[in-house]
Design a protein around this motif. Structure first.
Motif, PDB file in Angstrom:
ATOM      1  N   ASP A 149      33.600 -21.947  -9.194  1.00 51.19           N
ATOM      2  CA  ASP A 149      33.424 -22.896 -10.297  1.00 51.19           C
ATOM      3  C   ASP A 149      33.436 -22.201 -11.655  1.00 51.19           C
ATOM      4  O   ASP A 149      34.020 -22.712 -12.623  1.00 51.19           O
ATOM      5  CB  ASP A 149      32.115 -23.673 -10.120  1.00 51.19           C
ATOM      6  N   ASN A 150      32.782 -21.034 -11.749  1.00 56.31           N
ATOM      7  CA  ASN A 150      32.755 -20.325 -13.030  1.00 56.31           C
ATOM      8  C   ASN A 150      34.131 -19.811 -13.426  1.00 56.31           C
ATOM      9  O   ASN A 150      34.529 -19.917 -14.590  1.00 56.31           O
ATOM     10  CB  ASN A 150      31.757 -19.172 -12.975  1.00 56.31           C
ATOM     11  N   LEU A 151      34.852 -19.250 -12.459  1.00 56.66           N
ATOM     12  CA  LEU A 151      36.196 -18.770 -12.769  1.00 56.66           C
ATOM     13  C   LEU A 151      37.101 -19.932 -13.156  1.00 56.66           C
ATOM     14  O   LEU A 151      37.910 -19.827 -14.094  1.00 56.66           O
ATOM     15  CB  LEU A 151      36.767 -18.021 -11.564  1.00 56.66           C
ATOM     16  N   LYS A 152      36.945 -21.050 -12.480  1.00 51.73           N
ATOM     17  CA  LYS A 152      37.742 -22.244 -12.789  1.00 51.73           C
ATOM     18  C   LYS A 152      37.449 -22.746 -14.200  1.00 51.73           C
ATOM     19  O   LYS A 152      38.366 -23.115 -14.951  1.00 51.73           O
ATOM     20  CB  LYS A 152      37.423 -23.333 -11.760  1.00 51.73           C
ATOM     21  N   GLN A 153      36.163 -22.757 -14.587  1.00 50.83           N
ATOM     22  CA  GLN A 153      35.792 -23.209 -15.927  1.00 50.83           C
ATOM     23  C   GLN A 153      36.382 -22.311 -17.004  1.00 50.83           C
ATOM     24  O   GLN A 153      36.895 -22.796 -18.029  1.00 50.83           O
ATOM     25  CB  GLN A 153      34.271 -23.240 -16.061  1.00 50.83           C
ATOM     26  N   VAL A 154      36.345 -21.010 -16.792  1.00 53.84           N
ATOM     27  CA  VAL A 154      36.871 -20.073 -17.781  1.00 53.84           C
ATOM     28  C   VAL A 154      38.383 -20.232 -17.918  1.00 53.84           C
ATOM     29  O   VAL A 154      38.918 -20.267 -19.027  1.00 53.84           O
ATOM     30  CB  VAL A 154      36.511 -18.620 -17.399  1.00 53.84           C
ATOM     31  N   VAL A 155      39.073 -20.338 -16.793  1.00 56.16           N
ATOM     32  CA  VAL A 155      40.538 -20.458 -16.818  1.00 56.16           C
ATOM     33  C   VAL A 155      40.964 -21.773 -17.464  1.00 56.16           C
ATOM     34  O   VAL A 155      41.893 -21.806 -18.285  1.00 56.16           O
ATOM     35  CB  VAL A 155      41.110 -20.341 -15.389  1.00 56.16           C
ATOM     36  N   VAL A 200      22.881  -7.892 -18.987  1.00 57.29           N
ATOM     37  CA  VAL A 200      23.602  -8.047 -20.247  1.00 57.29           C
ATOM     38  C   VAL A 200      23.879  -9.526 -20.518  1.00 57.29           C
ATOM     39  O   VAL A 200      23.728 -10.014 -21.648  1.00 57.29           O
ATOM     40  CB  VAL A 200      24.914  -7.242 -20.221  1.00 57.29           C
ATOM     41  N   SER A 201      24.264 -10.257 -19.466  1.00 58.80           N
ATOM     42  CA  SER A 201      24.512 -11.697 -19.613  1.00 58.80           C
ATOM     43  C   SER A 201      23.262 -12.423 -20.064  1.00 58.80           C
ATOM     44  O   SER A 201      23.312 -13.274 -20.975  1.00 58.80           O
ATOM     45  CB  SER A 201      25.000 -12.279 -18.280  1.00 58.80           C
ATOM     46  N   LEU A 202      22.120 -12.119 -19.451  1.00 59.12           N
ATOM     47  CA  LEU A 202      20.874 -12.787 -19.809  1.00 59.12           C
ATOM     48  C   LEU A 202      20.418 -12.418 -21.220  1.00 59.12           C
ATOM     49  O   LEU A 202      19.830 -13.247 -21.925  1.00 59.12           O
ATOM     50  CB  LEU A 202      19.789 -12.438 -18.784  1.00 59.12           C
ATOM     51  N   ILE A 203      20.697 -11.182 -21.641  1.00 61.64           N
ATOM     52  CA  ILE A 203      20.354 -10.781 -23.009  1.00 61.64           C
ATOM     53  C   ILE A 203      21.166 -11.586 -24.015  1.00 61.64           C
ATOM     54  O   ILE A 203      20.644 -12.066 -25.043  1.00 61.64           O
ATOM     55  CB  ILE A 203      20.591  -9.262 -23.209  1.00 61.64           C
ATOM     56  N   ILE A 204      22.464 -11.759 -23.738  1.00 62.24           N
ATOM     57  CA  ILE A 204      23.322 -12.552 -24.635  1.00 62.24           C
ATOM     58  C   ILE A 204      22.850 -13.999 -24.675  1.00 62.24           C
ATOM     59  O   ILE A 204      22.784 -14.624 -25.742  1.00 62.24           O
ATOM     60  CB  ILE A 204      24.786 -12.461 -24.184  1.00 62.24           C
ATOM     61  N   LYS A 213      29.805 -15.831 -18.482  1.00 56.97           N
ATOM     62  CA  LYS A 213      30.120 -16.394 -17.164  1.00 56.97           C
ATOM     63  C   LYS A 213      30.813 -15.363 -16.285  1.00 56.97           C
ATOM     64  O   LYS A 213      30.514 -15.258 -15.092  1.00 56.97           O
ATOM     65  CB  LYS A 213      31.005 -17.626 -17.320  1.00 56.97           C
ATOM     66  N   LEU A 214      31.719 -14.604 -16.872  1.00 56.60           N
ATOM     67  CA  LEU A 214      32.449 -13.604 -16.098  1.00 56.60           C
ATOM     68  C   LEU A 214      31.533 -12.473 -15.643  1.00 56.60           C
ATOM     69  O   LEU A 214      31.584 -12.044 -14.482  1.00 56.60           O
ATOM     70  CB  LEU A 214      33.609 -13.049 -16.924  1.00 56.60           C
TER      71      LEU A 214
END
Length: 395
Positions: free
Chosen positions: A171-177, A237-241, A343-344
């Motif tokens: 789902d995450n890859l699909k959303q980004v694409v 890193v994702s959670l920090i952002i 997301k990535l």
């Protein structure tokens, strides 16, 4: 390929350890094939545990990684369902309870290790011997069912986590694409983006399949530590952002209810329980440690870090977005490349977490299966079962 065995327990259960790197000349014949599917034991022999066990730091990395899954992204919505005061307090209580129960589990396992002179205990052993020590005659007579029930639910739970991870990845890859044409470099506003339809989510799942198969072929927790560390870094890193974004411009919290309706509290409870997902890896990690006496301190430290992280992300997310909070906090982020990268990076962390969650059911199922075949087939059967289980979680 050699098979190392260790006869332990009065029922003569056989422990099996595959070693792809050892010489075939060192193989030993199996003395017994009477092991049950539900009587699986940790695959390491006592000698290997002492010489090749994981360190305290590696254990902490695995423990934190085992908890940091997809559930944390849904905690802001969970806090909304409980209330800005009730939510954090409930997370604190649940974290303390989870940690306390894990300590009880570890103490029981260590008690029976000393009592029965065994190097370590798995979940099935701990439950079985616990029931055998019960004052109830009925429980003592049905102690073997305790082992089977625990093994069954461990398999279902851990493979269930793996299924959720695959859906999350797809789902995450699909959303980004699909949003790539509308993604900008300006992160100061969040406007609705018209998505470009791509292939079905099931095809994205299928694209991950060969990489997951290769990942689960790594059976050594010492090697998996490298991937767990990469996963922890990418997710941290994702959670920090995410935290950096949601901490800006928090509106007046007085408009938020301290305690939400009791009708929505079960929704909070379900999400929060799902987030504390490391119970299945506690004993395997303790069994693999070089110095298991340090595990209680590592467990307390790891659960403290996780609980504080859950409370922080859940509370800040709800404070920032209020009633507009979505099922995953990543859906509230602006559609710019910085937050798309979140997301990535989080998907990379979830990808590597798959192997750790997969390790538990594999340690239960594979020893039983390879004990039913001749020595020359053990490698092929081991690889086939791992591949089949990964395919099962993708369906």
């Amino acid at each position: 390929m050699p098979v190392t065995k260790s006869g332990r327990g009065h029922q003569g259960a056989v422990d099996l350890k595959l070693d792809l790197t050892s010489s075939p000349k060192s193989a030993k014949k199996l003395q017994s094939k009477d092991s049950s599917f539900w009587d699986g034991h940790p695959s390491e022999s006592p000698g290997l545990e002492k010489t090749k066990g994981i360190t305290a730091f590696q254990t902490l990395v695995h423990l934190v990684k085992g908890n940091m899954g997809t559930g944390i992204l849904g905690l802001p919505l969970a806090v909304k369902n409980a209330g800005i005061l009730m939510g954090p307090l409930s997370l604190l209580a649940m974290g303390f309870t989870a940690c306390h129960c894990m300590h009880i589990l570890v103490r029981c396992a260590q008690h029976f290790c000393h009592r029965l002179n065994k190097p370590f205990m798995d979940y099935g052993d701990t439950v079985k011997h616990g029931l055998e020590a019960s004052p109830s005659a009925w429980l003592r007579n049905h102690a073997h069912w305790g082992r089977r029930i625990v093994s069954f639910f461990l398999i279902v739970t851990q493979l269930g986590f793996c299924c959720v991870y695959i859906v999350f990845l797809a789902d995450n890859l699909k959303q980004v694409v699909e949003a790539v044409n509308g993604t900008t470099t300006n992160c100061h506003y969040n406007e609705t983006v018209i998505l470009t339809p791509t292939m079905d989510s099931r095809l994205y799942m299928l694209s991950f399949l060969p990489f997951l198969v290769l990942l689960v072929l790594i059976r050594n927790l010492r090697v998996l530590t490298i991937f767990s560390m990469l996963a922890n870094i990418s997710m941290l890193v994702s959670l920090i952002i995410i935290t950096q974004y949601i901490a800006q411009g928090i509106p007046d919290p007085s408009r938020l209810p301290l305690v939400a309706s009791w009708k929505t509290y079960p929704l909070f409870f379900g999400t929060a329980i799902f987030s504390f997902e490391s119970i299945g890896v506690v004993l395997p990690l303790e069994n693999k440690m070089k110095d298991a006496r340090r595990f209680p301190a590592i467990l307390s430290l790891g659960m403290s870090i996780i609980t504080a992280l859950y409370i922080g992300i859940g509370s800040l997310g709800y404070l920032r977005f209020g009633n507009d909070i979505k099922a995953s906090i990543t859906l509230n982020l602006p559609n710019c490349w910085l937050y798309q990268s979140v997301k990535l990076m989080y998907s990379i962390g979830i990808f590597f977490t798959y192997a750790l969650q997969f390790h538990v059911p594999a340690e239960i199922i594979i020893p039983f299966v390879i004990s039913q075949v001749s020595e020359s087939w053990t490698l092929l059967i081991d690889l086939s079962v791992r591949t089949a289980l990964v395919c099962l979680t993708c369906e």
